[in-house]
Design a protein around this motif. Structure first.
Motif, PDB file in Angstrom:
ATOM      1  N   UNK A   1      -5.665   3.075   5.335  1.00  0.00           N
ATOM      2  CA  UNK A   1      -7.047   2.804   4.935  1.00  0.00           C
ATOM      3  C   UNK A   1      -7.101   1.439   4.262  1.00  0.00           C
ATOM      4  N   UNK A   2      -7.920   0.547   4.813  1.00  0.00           N
ATOM      5  CA  UNK A   2      -8.021  -0.820   4.314  1.00  0.00           C
ATOM      6  C   UNK A   2      -9.415  -1.072   3.755  1.00  0.00           C
ATOM      7  N   UNK A   3      -9.475  -1.714   2.600  1.00  0.00           N
ATOM      8  CA  UNK A   3     -10.733  -2.259   2.089  1.00  0.00           C
ATOM      9  C   UNK A   3     -10.741  -3.741   2.444  1.00  0.00           C
ATOM     10  N   UNK A   4     -11.685  -4.128   3.282  1.00  0.00           N
ATOM     11  CA  UNK A   4     -11.724  -5.497   3.815  1.00  0.00           C
ATOM     12  C   UNK A   4     -12.846  -6.257   3.122  1.00  0.00           C
TER      13      UNK A   4
ATOM     14  N   UNK B   1      -6.518   1.496  16.706  1.00  0.00           N
ATOM     15  CA  UNK B   1      -7.877   2.013  16.739  1.00  0.00           C
ATOM     16  C   UNK B   1      -8.299   2.478  15.355  1.00  0.00           C
ATOM     17  N   UNK B   2      -9.596   2.272  15.034  1.00  0.00           N
ATOM     18  CA  UNK B   2     -10.007   2.538  13.655  1.00  0.00           C
ATOM     19  C   UNK B   2     -11.487   2.901  13.592  1.00  0.00           C
TER      20      UNK B   2
ATOM     21  N   UNK C   1     -10.492   2.721   8.597  1.00  0.00           N
ATOM     22  CA  UNK C   1      -9.523   3.816   8.649  1.00  0.00           C
ATOM     23  C   UNK C   1      -8.759   3.683   9.964  1.00  0.00           C
ATOM     24  N   UNK C   2      -7.588   3.066   9.883  1.00  0.00           N
ATOM     25  CA  UNK C   2      -6.765   2.870  11.067  1.00  0.00           C
ATOM     26  C   UNK C   2      -5.980   4.148  11.371  1.00  0.00           C
ATOM     27  N   UNK C   3      -6.070   4.608  12.617  1.00  0.00           N
ATOM     28  CA  UNK C   3      -5.269   5.748  13.068  1.00  0.00           C
ATOM     29  C   UNK C   3      -4.024   5.180  13.741  1.00  0.00           C
TER      30      UNK C   3
END
Length: 209
Positions: A10-13, A28-29, A81-83
């Motif tokens: 999980x990234x906060x961009x 994919x996200x 949210x990268x899977x």
């Protein structure tokens, strides 16, 4: 990075005004736009396009290598949210129909059937629900059976009640706050509501095994 396990990252961009990122890659996200945005995106093959999103927009992005430039005078923020295993294009999966009849649902219900929870995106990797609790209108008791991530968008206070227990103490809502909840192999049943004067708006991202 806000959170990582063997399934997701999980990234906060955050892009300041007119900032540009170097070329980078994603699996994919599922993406939640915390703010509105206007980006120029360049992929690794040299193609360029402009993309505009509104605050609260939810969308899926397949695996990609790209760079991005903020074209506005204001900062932008997304939660992504990268899977980790999402390396082939997503295939949309029809969501289960909610309760369209006037017959009351029998609690507990699966989370996707709970009337406050609205499926806005579903594929073989994730189910994303847009959830809104007006003041004094809590959810039905509902069951989460998949690991899931909550992303708070707005509100002042919220509270929850496990089935068979008492309401928990109210907690402050922090817009953009992310929390991971384990449910795969250990489902949990609860209800949730606004505990303040404002509606509580939250995004729930369920991760399919």
């Amino acid at each position: 990075m806000e959170f990582e396990n063997d399934q997701i990252r999980v990234l906060r961009v955050h892009y300041p005004a007119h900032a540009k990122s170097p070329m980078h890659s994603h699996t994919g996200r599922a993406v939640v736009a915390v703010t509105a945005s206007h980006l120029r995106v360049t992929t690794s093959d040299g193609n360029t396009r402009e993309v505009q999103r509104h605050a609260g927009e939810i969308y899926w992005g397949d695996s990609v290598t790209h760079s991005a430039e903020n074209l506005t005078d204001t900062p932008l923020e997304t939660i992504e949210v990268e899977v980790k295993k999402a390396n082939v294009p997503a295939v949309a999966v029809p969501a289960e129909a909610g309760n369209s009849s006037k017959i009351p649902l029998k609690e507990p219900v699966p989370v996707q059937m709970e009337p406050h929870h609205h499926v806005v995106l579903q594929n073989q990797y994730v189910r994303v629900l847009d959830v809104l609790f007006p003041p004094d209108d809590p959810s039905l008791f509902h069951t989460h059976s998949n690991d899931n991530l909550s992303i708070a968008l707005s509100g002042d206070k919220t509270h929850a009640q496990l089935m068979g227990g008492d309401w928990g103490a109210p907690t402050a809502v922090v817009p953009g706050q992310v929390a991971f909840h384990k449910a795969q192999s250990q489902p949990y049943t609860h209800r949730v509501g606004s505990a303040g004067a404002q509606p509580f708006h939250v995004i729930d991202v369920e991760i399919f095994p």
